[in-house]
Design a protein around this motif. Structure first.
Motif, PDB file in Angstrom:
ATOM      1  N   HIS A  96      50.196  31.404  35.222  1.00  0.00           N
ATOM      2  CA  HIS A  96      49.758  32.662  35.820  1.00  0.00           C
ATOM      3  C   HIS A  96      48.303  32.149  36.569  1.00  0.00           C
ATOM      4  O   HIS A  96      47.389  32.085  36.077  1.00  0.00           O
ATOM      5  CB  HIS A  96      49.258  33.466  34.524  1.00  0.00           C
ATOM      6  CG  HIS A  96      48.811  34.600  34.741  1.00  0.00           C
ATOM      7  ND1 HIS A  96      47.921  35.340  34.008  1.00  0.00           N
ATOM      8  CD2 HIS A  96      49.069  35.657  35.857  1.00  0.00           C
ATOM      9  CE1 HIS A  96      47.658  36.522  34.372  1.00  0.00           C
ATOM     10  NE2 HIS A  96      48.448  36.772  35.624  1.00  0.00           N
ATOM     11  N   TYR A  98      47.735  30.875  41.136  1.00  0.00           N
ATOM     12  CA  TYR A  98      48.317  29.747  42.041  1.00  0.00           C
ATOM     13  C   TYR A  98      47.758  28.629  41.492  1.00  0.00           C
ATOM     14  O   TYR A  98      46.712  28.462  41.182  1.00  0.00           O
ATOM     15  CB  TYR A  98      47.651  30.254  43.431  1.00  0.00           C
ATOM     16  CG  TYR A  98      48.394  31.293  44.161  1.00  0.00           C
ATOM     17  CD1 TYR A  98      49.438  31.648  44.048  1.00  0.00           C
ATOM     18  CD2 TYR A  98      47.444  31.832  45.000  1.00  0.00           C
ATOM     19  CE1 TYR A  98      50.091  32.665  44.847  1.00  0.00           C
ATOM     20  CE2 TYR A  98      48.044  32.976  45.926  1.00  0.00           C
ATOM     21  CZ  TYR A  98      49.280  33.351  45.746  1.00  0.00           C
ATOM     22  OH  TYR A  98      49.760  34.313  46.577  1.00  0.00           O
ATOM     23  N   LEU A 128      52.517  31.396  40.209  1.00  0.00           N
ATOM     24  CA  LEU A 128      52.412  32.330  40.913  1.00  0.00           C
ATOM     25  C   LEU A 128      51.007  33.044  41.012  1.00  0.00           C
ATOM     26  O   LEU A 128      49.921  32.468  40.272  1.00  0.00           O
ATOM     27  CB  LEU A 128      53.401  33.576  40.444  1.00  0.00           C
ATOM     28  CG  LEU A 128      53.284  33.866  38.802  1.00  0.00           C
ATOM     29  CD1 LEU A 128      52.272  34.568  38.542  1.00  0.00           C
ATOM     30  CD2 LEU A 128      54.593  34.523  38.452  1.00  0.00           C
ATOM     31  N   LYS A 129      50.783  34.043  41.811  1.00  0.00           N
ATOM     32  CA  LYS A 129      49.624  34.813  41.891  1.00  0.00           C
ATOM     33  C   LYS A 129      48.863  35.379  40.756  1.00  0.00           C
ATOM     34  O   LYS A 129      49.724  36.100  39.791  1.00  0.00           O
ATOM     35  CB  LYS A 129      49.442  35.899  43.037  1.00  0.00           C
ATOM     36  CG  LYS A 129      48.211  35.983  43.555  1.00  0.00           C
ATOM     37  CD  LYS A 129      48.308  36.996  44.921  1.00  0.00           C
ATOM     38  CE  LYS A 129      46.722  37.262  45.409  1.00  0.00           C
ATOM     39  NZ  LYS A 129      46.780  37.774  46.791  1.00  0.00           N
ATOM     40  N   HIS A 130      47.861  35.244  40.254  1.00  0.00           N
ATOM     41  CA  HIS A 130      47.162  35.619  39.193  1.00  0.00           C
ATOM     42  C   HIS A 130      47.393  37.232  38.862  1.00  0.00           C
ATOM     43  O   HIS A 130      47.360  37.780  37.942  1.00  0.00           O
ATOM     44  CB  HIS A 130      45.625  35.421  39.108  1.00  0.00           C
ATOM     45  CG  HIS A 130      45.262  35.388  37.720  1.00  0.00           C
ATOM     46  ND1 HIS A 130      44.584  36.733  37.384  1.00  0.00           N
ATOM     47  CD2 HIS A 130      45.088  34.785  36.727  1.00  0.00           C
ATOM     48  CE1 HIS A 130      44.160  36.610  36.145  1.00  0.00           C
ATOM     49  NE2 HIS A 130      44.416  35.479  35.655  1.00  0.00           N
ATOM     50  N   SER A 131      47.349  37.969  40.223  1.00  0.00           N
ATOM     51  CA  SER A 131      47.430  39.403  40.008  1.00  0.00           C
ATOM     52  C   SER A 131      48.828  40.240  39.564  1.00  0.00           C
ATOM     53  O   SER A 131      48.840  41.162  39.332  1.00  0.00           O
ATOM     54  CB  SER A 131      47.013  40.121  41.246  1.00  0.00           C
ATOM     55  OG  SER A 131      47.868  39.600  42.477  1.00  0.00           O
ATOM     56  N   ARG A 132      49.733  39.180  39.730  1.00  0.00           N
ATOM     57  CA  ARG A 132      51.262  39.723  39.527  1.00  0.00           C
ATOM     58  C   ARG A 132      51.475  39.272  38.051  1.00  0.00           C
ATOM     59  O   ARG A 132      51.280  38.008  37.534  1.00  0.00           O
ATOM     60  CB  ARG A 132      52.234  38.925  40.416  1.00  0.00           C
ATOM     61  CG  ARG A 132      52.060  39.378  41.864  1.00  0.00           C
ATOM     62  CD  ARG A 132      51.846  40.896  42.050  1.00  0.00           C
ATOM     63  NE  ARG A 132      53.005  41.432  41.894  1.00  0.00           N
ATOM     64  CZ  ARG A 132      53.712  41.761  42.828  1.00  0.00           C
ATOM     65  NH1 ARG A 132      53.623  41.610  44.022  1.00  0.00           N
ATOM     66  NH2 ARG A 132      54.948  42.646  42.449  1.00  0.00           N
ATOM     67  N   THR A 135      56.658  38.802  38.562  1.00  0.00           N
ATOM     68  CA  THR A 135      57.313  38.440  39.228  1.00  0.00           C
ATOM     69  C   THR A 135      57.684  36.784  38.798  1.00  0.00           C
ATOM     70  O   THR A 135      57.960  35.894  39.427  1.00  0.00           O
ATOM     71  CB  THR A 135      56.555  38.196  40.660  1.00  0.00           C
ATOM     72  OG1 THR A 135      55.518  37.660  40.516  1.00  0.00           O
ATOM     73  CG2 THR A 135      56.619  39.454  41.479  1.00  0.00           C
ATOM     74  N   ASN A 164      54.618  27.278  44.524  1.00  0.00           N
ATOM     75  CA  ASN A 164      53.665  28.439  44.359  1.00  0.00           C
ATOM     76  C   ASN A 164      54.657  29.962  44.895  1.00  0.00           C
ATOM     77  O   ASN A 164      55.153  29.658  45.909  1.00  0.00           O
ATOM     78  CB  ASN A 164      52.425  28.223  45.088  1.00  0.00           C
ATOM     79  CG  ASN A 164      51.422  27.435  44.465  1.00  0.00           C
ATOM     80  OD1 ASN A 164      50.690  28.163  43.433  1.00  0.00           O
ATOM     81  ND2 ASN A 164      51.192  26.373  44.746  1.00  0.00           N
ATOM     82  N   GLY A 167      52.117  36.663  46.046  1.00  0.00           N
ATOM     83  CA  GLY A 167      51.709  37.897  45.490  1.00  0.00           C
ATOM     84  C   GLY A 167      52.524  39.023  45.962  1.00  0.00           C
ATOM     85  O   GLY A 167      52.426  40.234  45.392  1.00  0.00           O
ATOM     86  N   THR A 168      53.486  38.922  46.813  1.00  0.00           N
ATOM     87  CA  THR A 168      54.382  39.999  47.245  1.00  0.00           C
ATOM     88  C   THR A 168      55.568  40.159  46.576  1.00  0.00           C
ATOM     89  O   THR A 168      55.745  39.468  45.302  1.00  0.00           O
ATOM     90  CB  THR A 168      54.852  39.674  48.537  1.00  0.00           C
ATOM     91  OG1 THR A 168      55.716  38.273  48.631  1.00  0.00           O
ATOM     92  CG2 THR A 168      53.958  39.744  49.765  1.00  0.00           C
ATOM     93  N   GLU A 216      49.150  33.710  51.217  1.00  0.00           N
ATOM     94  CA  GLU A 216      48.541  35.117  51.589  1.00  0.00           C
ATOM     95  C   GLU A 216      49.398  35.864  52.723  1.00  0.00           C
ATOM     96  O   GLU A 216      49.232  36.948  52.594  1.00  0.00           O
ATOM     97  CB  GLU A 216      47.261  34.768  52.046  1.00  0.00           C
ATOM     98  CG  GLU A 216      46.034  34.324  50.806  1.00  0.00           C
ATOM     99  CD  GLU A 216      46.206  35.324  49.924  1.00  0.00           C
ATOM    100  OE1 GLU A 216      45.521  36.367  49.915  1.00  0.00           O
ATOM    101  OE2 GLU A 216      46.677  35.179  48.714  1.00  0.00           O
TER     102      GLU A 216
END
Length: 244
Positions: A96, A98, A128-132, A135, A164, A167-168, A216
């Motif tokens: 959880h 990057y 994966l990106k922390h905000s997701r 996914t 990695n 975040g999409t 990004e």
């Protein structure tokens, strides 16, 4: 194949479940050895002063699974030596947050995969990106789809594949790129319990052909990481300095 899965977020983290499902769906026999609690940023630390405990737990899709009282590296070492030495590859994640740029130096997820690579096994770290929070399955499926290519195109000894997921909602593609030298705007804040590190990634870093830039932009990234931190040019220069 017989696959070992680990991480640094803990054995019941959603990233573990996603990887187990994805690799089991591809017909692999999956084993899990992961920390019994959150161990993020453990890097390549090991437990030397107290005995490790391994509690077998039930995880859907896994042949066997153990919650281990130590670090991510402890989990992999214990698995490869005692719990399931028959495994043929090590996959770590899905983390959880990057593990891109200089964060690979701090990451317990990367370290778990690196330990597998040090044992001579094919190894992959997945993040994966922390905000997701939605996914994990996409990142795990990407890892499972990359795994046959890793087997057909082996990395050099003691090298892992660091993956990695952006975040999409869907990755626009996959880029093989080097890591970025990430800078942080960080500080320690004094609380009633002591000093707490807080901060964020600097926003003024230039773009480049590197993992963080392409993430990004919405692309997944892969980077081959080795254990050897030697700067060979600088070491050779010091040979000359010492010979003067």
């Amino acid at each position: 194949m017989k696959i070992l899965i680990s991480n640094d977020d803990g054995i019941f983290a959603p990233g573990i479940a996603a990887l187990v499902r994805a690799f089991a769906a591809e017909g692999h026999e999956v084993y899990v050895s992961a920390p019994d609690a959150q161990r993020s940023a453990a890097s390549h630390s090991m437990t030397l002063t107290v005995p490790l405990r391994a509690q077998e737990v039930a995880l859907p899709g896994a042949a066997r699974a153990w919650a281990v009282s130590g670090t991510p590296v402890d989990c992999v070492k214990l698995a490869l030596n005692c719990l399931c030495p028959q495994v043929q590859a090590v996959i770590s994640g899905v983390n959880h947050g990057y593990n891109a740029g200089t964060d690979v130096l701090y990451s317990g997820t990367v370290a778990a995969a690196m330990e597998g690579a040090l044992y001579g096994l094919p190894a992959m770290a997945v993040s994966l990106k922390h905000s997701r929070e939605d996914t994990y399955a996409l990142a795990a499926v990407l890892a499972a789809s990359l795994f046959p290519r890793l087997m057909d195109n082996p990395l050099p000894p003691r090298t892992l594949l660091n993956v990695n997921y952006p975040g999409t909602d869907r990755a626009l593609g996959v880029k093989a790129v080097p890591v970025k030298a990430i800078r942080y705007d960080e500080r320690y804040t004094l609380t009633d319990e002591g000093y707490v590190l807080r901060g964020s990634i600097s926003t003024d870093m230039p773009e480049g052909d590197d993992d963080y830039t392409w993430l990004e932009r919405g692309f997944a990234t892969v980077t081959a990481l080795g254990y050897d931190l030697t700067d060979h040019g600088a070491t050779d220069a010091w040979k000359a300095v010492l010979d003067r």
